[in-house]
Write an enzyme that holds these catalytic residues in place. Structure first.
Site, PDB file in Angstrom:
ATOM      1  N   ASP A 145       0.836  -1.200   0.000  1.00  0.00           N
ATOM      2  CA  ASP A 145       0.000   0.000   0.000  1.00  0.00           C
ATOM      3  C   ASP A 145       0.873   1.252   0.000  1.00  0.00           C
ATOM      4  O   ASP A 145       1.035   1.939   1.017  1.00  0.00           O
ATOM      5  CB  ASP A 145      -0.943  -0.026   1.208  1.00  0.00           C
ATOM      6  CG  ASP A 145      -1.949  -1.158   1.121  1.00  0.00           C
ATOM      7  OD1 ASP A 145      -2.287  -1.561  -0.012  1.00  0.00           O
ATOM      8  OD2 ASP A 145      -2.398  -1.648   2.170  1.00  0.00           O
ATOM      9  N   LYS A 149       0.458  -8.106  -2.670  1.00  0.00           N
ATOM     10  CA  LYS A 149      -0.840  -7.547  -3.049  1.00  0.00           C
ATOM     11  C   LYS A 149      -0.660  -6.139  -3.595  1.00  0.00           C
ATOM     12  O   LYS A 149      -0.097  -5.269  -2.932  1.00  0.00           O
ATOM     13  CB  LYS A 149      -1.786  -7.509  -1.851  1.00  0.00           C
ATOM     14  CG  LYS A 149      -3.188  -6.977  -2.209  1.00  0.00           C
ATOM     15  CD  LYS A 149      -4.129  -7.015  -1.012  1.00  0.00           C
ATOM     16  CE  LYS A 149      -3.955  -5.826  -0.096  1.00  0.00           C
ATOM     17  NZ  LYS A 149      -4.487  -4.561  -0.713  1.00  0.00           N
ATOM     18  N   ASP A 188      -5.640  -6.458  -6.267  1.00  0.00           N
ATOM     19  CA  ASP A 188      -6.785  -6.145  -5.410  1.00  0.00           C
ATOM     20  C   ASP A 188      -7.482  -4.885  -5.904  1.00  0.00           C
ATOM     21  O   ASP A 188      -7.301  -3.797  -5.361  1.00  0.00           O
ATOM     22  CB  ASP A 188      -6.276  -5.983  -3.969  1.00  0.00           C
ATOM     23  CG  ASP A 188      -7.371  -5.608  -2.986  1.00  0.00           C
ATOM     24  OD1 ASP A 188      -8.542  -5.903  -3.269  1.00  0.00           O
ATOM     25  OD2 ASP A 188      -7.041  -5.033  -1.935  1.00  0.00           O
ATOM     26  N   LEU A 189      -8.301  -5.032  -6.961  1.00  0.00           N
ATOM     27  CA  LEU A 189      -9.002  -3.885  -7.529  1.00  0.00           C
ATOM     28  C   LEU A 189     -10.504  -3.935  -7.264  1.00  0.00           C
ATOM     29  O   LEU A 189     -11.214  -2.991  -7.603  1.00  0.00           O
ATOM     30  CB  LEU A 189      -8.738  -3.790  -9.043  1.00  0.00           C
ATOM     31  CG  LEU A 189      -7.279  -3.598  -9.449  1.00  0.00           C
ATOM     32  CD1 LEU A 189      -7.172  -3.455 -10.971  1.00  0.00           C
ATOM     33  CD2 LEU A 189      -6.654  -2.399  -8.751  1.00  0.00           C
ATOM     34  N   LYS A 190     -10.994  -5.027  -6.690  1.00  0.00           N
ATOM     35  CA  LYS A 190     -12.393  -5.137  -6.234  1.00  0.00           C
ATOM     36  C   LYS A 190     -13.387  -4.696  -7.304  1.00  0.00           C
ATOM     37  O   LYS A 190     -14.208  -3.791  -7.099  1.00  0.00           O
ATOM     38  CB  LYS A 190     -12.602  -4.310  -4.968  1.00  0.00           C
ATOM     39  CG  LYS A 190     -11.720  -4.721  -3.788  1.00  0.00           C
ATOM     40  CD  LYS A 190     -12.034  -3.866  -2.567  1.00  0.00           C
ATOM     41  CE  LYS A 190     -11.199  -4.252  -1.362  1.00  0.00           C
ATOM     42  NZ  LYS A 190      -9.774  -3.856  -1.506  1.00  0.00           N
ATOM     43  N   ASP A 202     -19.183  -3.845 -11.275  1.00  0.00           N
ATOM     44  CA  ASP A 202     -19.773  -3.101 -12.387  1.00  0.00           C
ATOM     45  C   ASP A 202     -20.746  -4.024 -13.100  1.00  0.00           C
ATOM     46  O   ASP A 202     -21.011  -5.137 -12.643  1.00  0.00           O
ATOM     47  CB  ASP A 202     -18.661  -2.610 -13.333  1.00  0.00           C
ATOM     48  CG  ASP A 202     -18.987  -1.274 -13.993  1.00  0.00           C
ATOM     49  OD1 ASP A 202     -20.111  -1.139 -14.522  1.00  0.00           O
ATOM     50  OD2 ASP A 202     -18.125  -0.371 -13.973  1.00  0.00           O
ATOM     51  N   ILE A 203     -21.288  -3.579 -14.227  1.00  0.00           N
ATOM     52  CA  ILE A 203     -22.183  -4.450 -14.978  1.00  0.00           C
ATOM     53  C   ILE A 203     -21.385  -5.654 -15.483  1.00  0.00           C
ATOM     54  O   ILE A 203     -20.163  -5.578 -15.663  1.00  0.00           O
ATOM     55  CB  ILE A 203     -22.866  -3.699 -16.133  1.00  0.00           C
ATOM     56  CG1 ILE A 203     -21.819  -3.210 -17.161  1.00  0.00           C
ATOM     57  CG2 ILE A 203     -23.696  -2.525 -15.619  1.00  0.00           C
ATOM     58  CD1 ILE A 203     -22.445  -2.634 -18.427  1.00  0.00           C
ATOM     59  N   PRO A 204     -22.047  -6.800 -15.703  1.00  0.00           N
ATOM     60  CA  PRO A 204     -21.315  -8.018 -16.058  1.00  0.00           C
ATOM     61  C   PRO A 204     -20.368  -7.882 -17.240  1.00  0.00           C
ATOM     62  O   PRO A 204     -19.230  -8.376 -17.191  1.00  0.00           O
ATOM     63  CB  PRO A 204     -22.443  -9.015 -16.348  1.00  0.00           C
ATOM     64  CG  PRO A 204     -23.546  -8.584 -15.438  1.00  0.00           C
ATOM     65  CD  PRO A 204     -23.481  -7.074 -15.455  1.00  0.00           C
ATOM     66  N   ASN A 205     -20.790  -7.222 -18.301  1.00  0.00           N
ATOM     67  CA  ASN A 205     -19.940  -7.145 -19.479  1.00  0.00           C
ATOM     68  C   ASN A 205     -18.653  -6.367 -19.214  1.00  0.00           C
ATOM     69  O   ASN A 205     -17.583  -6.709 -19.732  1.00  0.00           O
ATOM     70  CB  ASN A 205     -20.695  -6.501 -20.643  1.00  0.00           C
ATOM     71  CG  ASN A 205     -19.983  -6.712 -21.962  1.00  0.00           C
ATOM     72  OD1 ASN A 205     -19.722  -7.843 -22.365  1.00  0.00           O
ATOM     73  ND2 ASN A 205     -19.662  -5.617 -22.641  1.00  0.00           N
ATOM     74  N   THR A 262     -13.353  -5.493   6.088  1.00  0.00           N
ATOM     75  CA  THR A 262     -13.049  -5.642   7.512  1.00  0.00           C
ATOM     76  C   THR A 262     -13.203  -4.328   8.275  1.00  0.00           C
ATOM     77  O   THR A 262     -13.088  -4.311   9.498  1.00  0.00           O
ATOM     78  CB  THR A 262     -11.630  -6.200   7.720  1.00  0.00           C
ATOM     79  OG1 THR A 262     -10.698  -5.440   6.941  1.00  0.00           O
ATOM     80  CG2 THR A 262     -11.561  -7.655   7.311  1.00  0.00           C
ATOM     81  N   GLN A 321      -9.355  -0.900  11.091  1.00  0.00           N
ATOM     82  CA  GLN A 321      -9.990  -2.197  10.983  1.00  0.00           C
ATOM     83  C   GLN A 321     -10.908  -2.436  12.182  1.00  0.00           C
ATOM     84  O   GLN A 321     -10.579  -2.077  13.308  1.00  0.00           O
ATOM     85  CB  GLN A 321      -8.923  -3.315  10.937  1.00  0.00           C
ATOM     86  CG  GLN A 321      -7.886  -3.136   9.848  1.00  0.00           C
ATOM     87  CD  GLN A 321      -8.393  -3.528   8.475  1.00  0.00           C
ATOM     88  OE1 GLN A 321      -9.558  -3.822   8.301  1.00  0.00           O
ATOM     89  NE2 GLN A 321      -7.513  -3.534   7.495  1.00  0.00           N
ATOM     90  N   GLY A 330      -0.567  -5.519   5.972  1.00  0.00           N
ATOM     91  CA  GLY A 330      -0.029  -4.298   5.390  1.00  0.00           C
ATOM     92  C   GLY A 330       0.859  -3.548   6.346  1.00  0.00           C
ATOM     93  O   GLY A 330       2.055  -3.828   6.470  1.00  0.00           O
ATOM     94  N   ARG A 331       0.268  -2.602   7.062  1.00  0.00           N
ATOM     95  CA  ARG A 331       1.038  -1.688   7.906  1.00  0.00           C
ATOM     96  C   ARG A 331       1.938  -2.347   8.945  1.00  0.00           C
ATOM     97  O   ARG A 331       3.034  -1.836   9.199  1.00  0.00           O
ATOM     98  CB  ARG A 331       0.081  -0.680   8.561  1.00  0.00           C
ATOM     99  CG  ARG A 331      -0.400   0.400   7.598  1.00  0.00           C
ATOM    100  CD  ARG A 331      -1.597   1.161   8.122  1.00  0.00           C
ATOM    101  NE  ARG A 331      -2.815   0.364   8.013  1.00  0.00           N
ATOM    102  CZ  ARG A 331      -4.036   0.838   8.255  1.00  0.00           C
ATOM    103  NH1 ARG A 331      -4.192   2.091   8.642  1.00  0.00           N
ATOM    104  NH2 ARG A 331      -5.096   0.076   8.121  1.00  0.00           N
TER     105      ARG A 331
END
Length: 245
Positions: free
Chosen positions: A17, A39, A66-68, A71-74, A131, A202, A222-223
């Site tokens: 990060d 990550k 890790d872009l999560k 959006d719409i399926p297409n 989390t 968290q 991470g930290r």
């Protein structure tokens, strides 16, 4: 390096990060030789782009992008195709996008693999609840009734029904997810804080040892590593805690 250490180090995902590739590269030098996952999240990816991911792969690391996607399926199908072509080992979508969206992500993966036989199939996982989400936020702000655990299990079951490999959830729910979805269903758990470290933003946290004992497949840290005075020592201590679980 014995096999047990290598296996457990491979279950540690270090969250890079950082705001730029230079700062991330300094940590990579510190951790060189530790066979952990790396990550790459939004901040670093938006700054350094796909070339940084390619560099990590060249260095021999497994990469969790890790872009999560949500959006719409297409649109998610196209994003998953591009991510797979990049050669990452794991990426995620939001389970809240629904079954059709998650299936579309797998279609995108399949399209990329069909066009390039040199590619390996990445693990595709879905975020259940972040989390940082507590009970009041879930009920009052997000508008989902019930407990956080109930919401997480519902999304995990939906993710499994869509055919994905696993979910992102708190280590507190890892055992419940395994009970609902089976032990082969992957649980990637952020919110890991070694004993004595600060909880930060968290809400649902466990130590590395607690997470492994509770059934986490991978832990994301991470930290406690990236902000440590001696990052390598911090990472080694976390792996030690995992080994002793």
């Amino acid at each position: 390096m014995d096999e047990r250490y290598r296996e457990m180090a491979g279950r540690l995902i270090v969250a890079l990060d950082y705001p730029d590739a230079g700062q991330a590269a300094a940590l990579l030098r510190e951790l060189e030789g530790i066979p952990c996952y790396m990550k790459v999240g939004m901040q670093l990816y938006y700054a350094a782009g796909p070339d940084f991911v390619r560099d990590l792969k060249t260095r021999g690391y497994k990469v969790f992008l890790d872009l999560k996607m949500h959006d719409i399926p297409n649109t998610v199908k196209g994003g998953a195709e591009s991510i797979t072509r990049l050669g990452v080992d794991m990426f995620n979508v939001h389970a809240a996008g629904g079954k059709d969206m998650m299936k579309a992500a797998l279609e995108g993966v399949g399209k990329a693999l069909a066009s390039d036989s040199s590619l390996d199939k990445p693990l595709v996982i879905a975020v259940t609840q972040l989390t940082s989400t507590g009970q009041d936020m879930l009920n009052q702000e997000i508008g989902i009734p019930g407990t956080v655990r109930d919401a997480v299990i519902r999304y995990a079951e939906l993710t499994q029904a869509a055919g994905l490999d696993g979910v992102v959830a708190s280590a507190q729910e890892a055992g419940d997810i395994a009970a609902a979805c089976g032990t082969d269903f992957i649980t990637v758990t952020p919110g890991i804080r070694p004993s004595g470290s600060e909880q930060g933003d968290q809400k649902r946290v466990l130590t590395p040892g607690e997470a492994i004992r509770n059934g986490s497949s991978y832990i994301v840290v991470g930290r406690p590593i990236t902000a440590a005075e001696k990052p390598r020592t911090a990472a080694e201590q976390i792996i030690k805690e995992m080994l002793e679980a």
